[in-house]
Write a protein that holds these residues in place. Sequence first.
Motif, PDB file in Angstrom:
ATOM      1  N   HIS A   1       0.828  -1.209   0.000  1.00  0.00           N
ATOM      2  CA  HIS A   1       0.000   0.000   0.000  1.00  0.00           C
ATOM      3  C   HIS A   1       0.864   1.261   0.000  1.00  0.00           C
ATOM      4  O   HIS A   1       0.504   2.250  -0.626  1.00  0.00           O
ATOM      5  CB  HIS A   1      -0.936   0.006   1.213  1.00  0.00           C
TER       6      HIS A   1
ATOM      7  N   LEU B   1       0.032   3.444  -3.049  1.00  0.00           N
ATOM      8  CA  LEU B   1      -0.806   4.617  -2.757  1.00  0.00           C
ATOM      9  C   LEU B   1       0.016   5.887  -2.570  1.00  0.00           C
ATOM     10  O   LEU B   1      -0.373   6.963  -3.010  1.00  0.00           O
ATOM     11  CB  LEU B   1      -1.631   4.388  -1.478  1.00  0.00           C
TER      12      LEU B   1
ATOM     13  N   HIS C   1     -13.799  -0.622  -0.368  1.00  0.00           N
ATOM     14  CA  HIS C   1     -12.579  -0.977   0.364  1.00  0.00           C
ATOM     15  C   HIS C   1     -11.993   0.263   1.046  1.00  0.00           C
ATOM     16  O   HIS C   1     -11.630   0.230   2.225  1.00  0.00           O
ATOM     17  CB  HIS C   1     -11.571  -1.601  -0.598  1.00  0.00           C
TER      18      HIS C   1
ATOM     19  N   PHE D   1     -11.172   3.518   6.037  1.00  0.00           N
ATOM     20  CA  PHE D   1     -11.217   4.732   6.853  1.00  0.00           C
ATOM     21  C   PHE D   1     -12.050   4.519   8.121  1.00  0.00           C
ATOM     22  O   PHE D   1     -11.715   5.048   9.182  1.00  0.00           O
ATOM     23  CB  PHE D   1     -11.718   5.924   6.032  1.00  0.00           C
TER      24      PHE D   1
HETATM   25  C1  HEM Z   1      -7.764   4.221   2.718  1.00  0.00           C
HETATM   26  C2  HEM Z   1      -6.889   3.309   2.816  1.00  0.00           C
HETATM   27  C3  HEM Z   1      -6.717   2.236   1.760  1.00  0.00           C
HETATM   28  C4  HEM Z   1      -6.771   2.338   0.398  1.00  0.00           C
HETATM   29  C5  HEM Z   1      -6.999   3.596  -0.433  1.00  0.00           C
HETATM   30  C6  HEM Z   1      -6.543   1.010  -0.147  1.00  0.00           C
HETATM   31  C7  HEM Z   1      -6.478   0.709  -1.502  1.00  0.00           C
HETATM   32  C8  HEM Z   1      -6.224  -0.548  -2.000  1.00  0.00           C
HETATM   33  C9  HEM Z   1      -6.040  -0.855  -3.376  1.00  0.00           C
HETATM   34  C10 HEM Z   1      -6.030   0.169  -4.508  1.00  0.00           C
HETATM   35  C11 HEM Z   1      -5.852  -2.193  -3.483  1.00  0.00           C
HETATM   36  C12 HEM Z   1      -5.620  -3.005  -4.785  1.00  0.00           C
HETATM   37  C13 HEM Z   1      -4.160  -3.357  -4.930  1.00  0.00           C
HETATM   38  C14 HEM Z   1      -3.911  -4.163  -6.188  1.00  0.00           C
HETATM   39  O1  HEM Z   1      -4.839  -4.574  -6.857  1.00  0.00           O
HETATM   40  O2  HEM Z   1      -2.712  -4.345  -6.491  1.00  0.00           O
HETATM   41  C15 HEM Z   1      -5.923  -2.746  -2.164  1.00  0.00           C
HETATM   42  C16 HEM Z   1      -5.781  -4.091  -1.871  1.00  0.00           C
HETATM   43  C17 HEM Z   1      -5.825  -4.613  -0.590  1.00  0.00           C
HETATM   44  N1  HEM Z   1      -5.991  -3.905   0.575  1.00  0.00           N
HETATM   45 FE1  HEM Z   1      -6.176  -1.892   0.725  1.00  0.00          FE
HETATM   46  N2  HEM Z   1      -6.383   0.128   0.897  1.00  0.00           N
HETATM   47  C18 HEM Z   1      -6.478   0.838   2.078  1.00  0.00           C
HETATM   48  C19 HEM Z   1      -6.375   0.339   3.357  1.00  0.00           C
HETATM   49  C20 HEM Z   1      -6.284  -0.996   3.670  1.00  0.00           C
HETATM   50  C21 HEM Z   1      -6.262  -1.527   5.010  1.00  0.00           C
HETATM   51  C22 HEM Z   1      -6.324  -0.680   6.298  1.00  0.00           C
HETATM   52  C23 HEM Z   1      -6.169  -2.887   4.897  1.00  0.00           C
HETATM   53  C24 HEM Z   1      -6.095  -3.951   5.966  1.00  0.00           C
HETATM   54  C25 HEM Z   1      -6.452  -3.824   7.167  1.00  0.00           C
HETATM   55  C26 HEM Z   1      -6.134  -3.211   3.496  1.00  0.00           C
HETATM   56  C27 HEM Z   1      -6.053  -4.486   2.977  1.00  0.00           C
HETATM   57  C28 HEM Z   1      -5.961  -4.795   1.630  1.00  0.00           C
HETATM   58  C29 HEM Z   1      -5.776  -6.142   1.123  1.00  0.00           C
HETATM   59  C30 HEM Z   1      -5.681  -7.423   1.962  1.00  0.00           C
HETATM   60  C31 HEM Z   1      -5.698  -6.032  -0.270  1.00  0.00           C
HETATM   61  C32 HEM Z   1      -5.483  -7.179  -1.269  1.00  0.00           C
HETATM   62  C33 HEM Z   1      -4.036  -7.561  -1.342  1.00  0.00           C
HETATM   63  C34 HEM Z   1      -3.211  -6.525  -2.027  1.00  0.00           C
HETATM   64  O3  HEM Z   1      -3.454  -6.277  -3.210  1.00  0.00           O
HETATM   65  O4  HEM Z   1      -2.338  -5.936  -1.363  1.00  0.00           O
HETATM   66  N3  HEM Z   1      -6.202  -2.030   2.783  1.00  0.00           N
HETATM   67  N4  HEM Z   1      -6.135  -1.724  -1.262  1.00  0.00           N
END
Ligand code: HEM
Length: 260
Positions: free
Chosen positions: A78, A82, A200, A205
Amino acid sequence: MNAPLSPLAAASASGADLLLWVAVPYICLAVFAVGHVWRYRQDQFGWTSRTTQLLEHRWLRWGSPLFHLGAFMVIAGHVVGLAIPDSWTEAVGITEHAYHTTAVWAGSVAGVAMVTGLGMLCARRLLTRQIRLGTDRSDKLLFPLLSATVLLGITATAAHNVFGAGYDYRSTVSVWFRGLFVLQPQPEAISGAPLLFQLHALTAFLLFAAWPFTRLVHVWSAPIGYLARPYLVYRRRATPTAAPKTAGRTRSASGSRRAA
Ligand code: HEM
């Protein structure tokens, strides 16, 4: 490459965009910051992971490392996906294709580890009676919110970037995310993103807002010093010498009391 507007985006007016993508994130971040100060002042002794290791360790032995290892990898992913603009990664020679392929593979491995670990942690909480009884209101908020965030994240990755046509979230979701932290919110950057990414981000948030009131505060007290601290030396106590027999004396003392 990017998918058409999601139903959530299509229905949104600019007022709704402002509410969802500016007001909600900033309110959640404010609760996150103020909540931590409040928790620290009110409940320093409760600032722990409230481990249940003594109640059950078979599921924990696998579930906890899987969840935490997956979480570290997801956090690293992330930060790159991000926080770092795609122009920067391209400037150091990482092409969009190389980034995308690595993100999908590493993200999938990390996501599966995190989901499996979290599933085991939830299962032991539900199936072990003592742990279920020790589950308080903050856990009842945390575990569903954490599960929703993680499941929506991995479903978004799978649906769009593993099995789907591919979605370039770095030109939408990431732009919106960075805009919040440099105080130049760009709600329009995420309002057209697919629904799974939007949900997501919103659950993430909400998780940030719940964070200070849950066992997640232990993240800020990770015992990193343990890695570098000197060994503690434990010594077995010397076996005590046999105590002198006093039974006869006691009996005679009580006997004499009785006689008196
Ligand atoms: C506002 C905050 C966050 C944003 C904008 C965000 C955004 C994203 C995005 C864009 C993806 C897709 C990644 C890909 O397809 O390569 C993703 C995947 C994922 N996110 Fe988040 N995320 C956030 C916070 C979190 C948090 C706090 C957690 C866990 C507690 C989390 C867990 C995951 C998991 C497990 C995936 C799938 C595995 C991966 O692609 O890394 N995310 N997230």
